[in-house]
Motif scaffolding. Structure first.
Motif, mmCIF file in Angstrom:
data_model
loop_
_atom_site.group_PDB
_atom_site.id
_atom_site.type_symbol
_atom_site.label_atom_id
_atom_site.label_comp_id
_atom_site.label_asym_id
_atom_site.label_seq_id
_atom_site.Cartn_x
_atom_site.Cartn_y
_atom_site.Cartn_z
ATOM 1 N N GLN A 22 29.650 51.958 22.915
ATOM 2 C CA GLN A 22 30.859 52.720 22.607
ATOM 3 C C GLN A 22 30.725 54.161 23.061
ATOM 4 N N LEU A 23 31.871 54.790 23.372
ATOM 5 C CA LEU A 23 31.942 56.213 23.674
ATOM 6 C C LEU A 23 32.527 56.909 22.456
ATOM 7 N N VAL A 24 31.844 57.906 21.959
ATOM 8 C CA VAL A 24 32.287 58.623 20.757
ATOM 9 C C VAL A 24 32.856 59.971 21.190
ATOM 10 N N PRO A 25 34.164 60.193 21.079
ATOM 11 C CA PRO A 25 34.763 61.439 21.575
ATOM 12 C C PRO A 25 34.742 62.540 20.525
ATOM 13 N N PHE A 26 34.695 63.769 20.977
ATOM 14 C CA PHE A 26 34.849 64.922 20.095
ATOM 15 C C PHE A 26 36.288 65.394 20.188
ATOM 16 N N GLN A 27 36.948 65.499 19.048
ATOM 17 C CA GLN A 27 38.335 65.955 19.016
ATOM 18 C C GLN A 27 38.369 67.366 18.455
ATOM 19 N N ARG A 28 38.824 68.291 19.246
ATOM 20 C CA ARG A 28 38.905 69.688 18.816
ATOM 21 C C ARG A 28 39.789 69.787 17.584
ATOM 22 N N PRO A 29 39.249 70.251 16.450
ATOM 23 C CA PRO A 29 40.019 70.206 15.201
ATOM 24 C C PRO A 29 41.101 71.274 15.140
ATOM 25 N N SER A 30 42.210 70.944 14.470
ATOM 26 C CA SER A 30 43.290 71.913 14.236
ATOM 27 C C SER A 30 43.665 71.970 12.765
ATOM 28 N N SER A 31 42.959 71.234 11.927
ATOM 29 C CA SER A 31 43.193 71.260 10.484
ATOM 30 C C SER A 31 41.868 70.916 9.807
ATOM 31 N N ASP A 32 41.873 70.879 8.484
ATOM 32 C CA ASP A 32 40.659 70.501 7.764
ATOM 33 C C ASP A 32 40.206 69.116 8.229
ATOM 34 N N THR A 33 38.983 69.024 8.741
ATOM 35 C CA THR A 33 38.514 67.786 9.369
ATOM 36 C C THR A 33 37.053 67.535 9.011
ATOM 37 N N ASP A 34 36.750 66.283 8.715
ATOM 38 C CA ASP A 34 35.369 65.867 8.476
ATOM 39 C C ASP A 34 34.799 65.340 9.791
ATOM 40 N N LEU A 35 33.837 66.053 10.359
ATOM 41 C CA LEU A 35 33.241 65.702 11.647
ATOM 42 C C LEU A 35 31.860 65.078 11.481
ATOM 43 N N SER A 36 31.535 64.659 10.256
ATOM 44 C CA SER A 36 30.201 64.150 9.969
ATOM 45 C C SER A 36 29.847 62.928 10.805
ATOM 46 N N ALA A 37 30.805 62.038 11.013
ATOM 47 C CA ALA A 37 30.518 60.817 11.772
ATOM 48 C C ALA A 37 30.129 61.149 13.207
ATOM 49 N N PHE A 38 30.833 62.112 13.802
ATOM 50 C CA PHE A 38 30.510 62.482 15.185
ATOM 51 C C PHE A 38 29.113 63.080 15.268
ATOM 52 N N PHE A 39 28.847 64.091 14.456
ATOM 53 C CA PHE A 39 27.562 64.765 14.536
ATOM 54 C C PHE A 39 26.425 63.893 13.986
ATOM 55 N N GLY A 40 26.744 62.982 13.074
ATOM 56 C CA GLY A 40 25.718 62.099 12.549
ATOM 57 C C GLY A 40 25.098 61.229 13.619
ATOM 58 N N GLY A 41 25.898 60.825 14.610
ATOM 59 C CA GLY A 41 25.372 60.010 15.695
ATOM 60 C C GLY A 41 24.826 60.824 16.852
ATOM 61 N N LEU A 42 25.178 62.127 16.917
ATOM 62 C CA LEU A 42 24.770 62.951 18.042
ATOM 63 C C LEU A 42 23.476 63.708 17.783
#
Length: 421
Positions: A318-338
């Motif tokens: 799978q490819l895991v994309p980073f989405q530039r946040p514009s509101s309150d966002t939990d990015l733990s899943a992205f950084f947890g795998g990176l």
């Protein structure tokens, strides 16, 4: 401001206005067969702008929304106001709206907070698109539902989605119904190059999530105010062939394969690695940046960007994309795998981690001159704050929570991060 209440995942826009005219007689009730044939509101909204209809962040409490609505501060006043009725119950409507125009005509959208006398809150998102080759930008026009084929004069089609707001709402369980217009009217006047002022009114009904009319669901809306220009919205003519094709009930697999092949042939992709495990102790996977350009971006008045820059890493197949946040966002899943399993966030690595954030979000995302304090704050062992800029009277920041050994466990983005006392 009102925009801070009803905008969340949607990119921030300049506040503008929408409007309303005189009520007209409602058309005949919609039949079940018509409902099965009509285009879902979500499809039209997706074509106009995928970022529309973003409900308020779940971090925004109902009390905060009510405080904004009750404020006497003129800067808090919504650019759109009016009245919503469902059966015999009256609600007040507050919100904001946007428009865009091209050689194909005008498209407009509104996001409204509906408030009952008992302070019950609903969220209403609507899209207004040209109907039957209407190219009007100023003047008066009729509003119709998705089954009207021919109407004399300028006409616009309106579809909407109605959701409820509760203190702890689940975004998947809040849809009350789809808003279908029977008949209505629109009046618009250009007051500036990037602003329209006017009024809108309609009678209609709600349709349930099972695509069937709801009982006792007669509705009407009357609003007035201004719309501000949003050049990112795509002008879609309801009567044009692209919508006819998009709403077709069935398409053969052979035709879909042919269209897909043509699309892939005309997409141009450039991919390059920007961070690798060999060059950084922070990541476990290679971070790639890619830009792509498609046929949809060639139209000068389509509102589509010519190129789109994204970042991703590969995780298995799978490819895991980073989405530039514009509101309150939990990015733990992205950084947890990176992040590398042995990466520890401390004084020695904080600058490197901030550099990673800048790589992913872009330098323009970090408004250095707006932050009147240290960009990185670690006022307690398990919490690191990376400020990115200001959001009205608040700060924007990435916040990282670590375990006892300093390994990141949670990565959040917040629009209202308070400075440390």
């Amino acid at each position: 401001m009102m925009s801070s209440v009803i905008a969340s995942a949607r990119a921030w826009r300049t506040v503008g206005l929408v409007g309303v005219g005189m009520l007209v007689a409602a058309a005949a009730p919609t039949t079940a067969s018509e409902l099965e044939e009509r285009m879902p509101p979500g499809l039209l909204i997706e074509m106009v702008d995928p970022t529309l209809c973003s409900m308020p962040s779940e971090e925004v409490g109902l009390s905060e929304i009510l405080d904004v609505l009750d404020s006497d501060d003129p800067e808090m006043a919504p650019p759109i106001a009016g009245a919503w009725e469902r059966q015999d119950e009256s609600w007040r409507a507050y919100g904001q709206g946007w428009f865009n125009e091209s050689s194909r005509g005008l498209v407009a959208a509104t996001e409204l907070i509906l408030r009952s006398d008992s302070d019950e809150l609903h969220y209403l998102c609507m899209v207004l698109s040209p109907h039957a080759e209407t190219s009007m930008v100023e003047g008066e026009a009729a509003l119709v539902g998705p089954w009207v084929e021919v109407v004399d004069g300028d006409t616009f089609m309106v579809l909407g989605m109605l959701r409820t707001l509760t203190e702890r709402y689940d975004r998947n369980d809040t849809l009350l119904g789809e808003v279908m217009i029977d008949a209505g009217s629109l009046r618009l006047e250009r007051v500036a190059e990037d602003a329209l002022e006017g009024s809108l009114t309609f009678d209609g009904h709600l349709v349930g999530t099972d695509a069937k009319p709801l009982e006792d669901a007669r509705i009407s809306l009357t609003i007035e105010g201004e719309l501000s220009r949003d050049s990112s919205m795509r002008v879609v003519d309801w009567g044009s062939d692209d919508l006819v094709d998009a709403s077709a009930p069935t398409v053969s697999e052979e035709e879909l394969a042919e269209v897909k092949a043509l699309f892939i042939e005309d997409i141009r992709v450039e991919v390059e690695p920007v961070l690798t495990p060999d060059s950084s102790d922070i990541v476990r996977s290679t971070v790639y940046r890619y830009d792509y350009d498609t046929f949809a971006s060639r139209s000068d008045d389509s509102g589509w960007r010519s190129t789109r820059e994204h970042f991703f890493y590969r995780h298995g197949e799978q490819l895991v994309p980073f989405q530039r946040p514009s509101s309150d966002t939990d990015l733990s899943a992205f950084f947890g795998g990176l992040l590398a399993a042995d990466f520890v966030l401390d004084d020695d690595t904080a600058d490197d981690f901030r550099a990673l954030l800048i790589t992913l979000a872009g330098e323009d995302f970090f408004e250095e001159e707006d932050v009147k304090l240290d960009n990185i704050i670690n006022f307690r062992p398990d919490e690191w704050i990376f400020f990115t800029g200001t959001f009205f009277d608040h700060y924007k920041a990435f916040v990282v929570y670590t375990d006892d050994e300093g390994r990141p466990e949670k990565v959040l983005y917040r629009l209202k991060q308070q400075p440390v006392p």
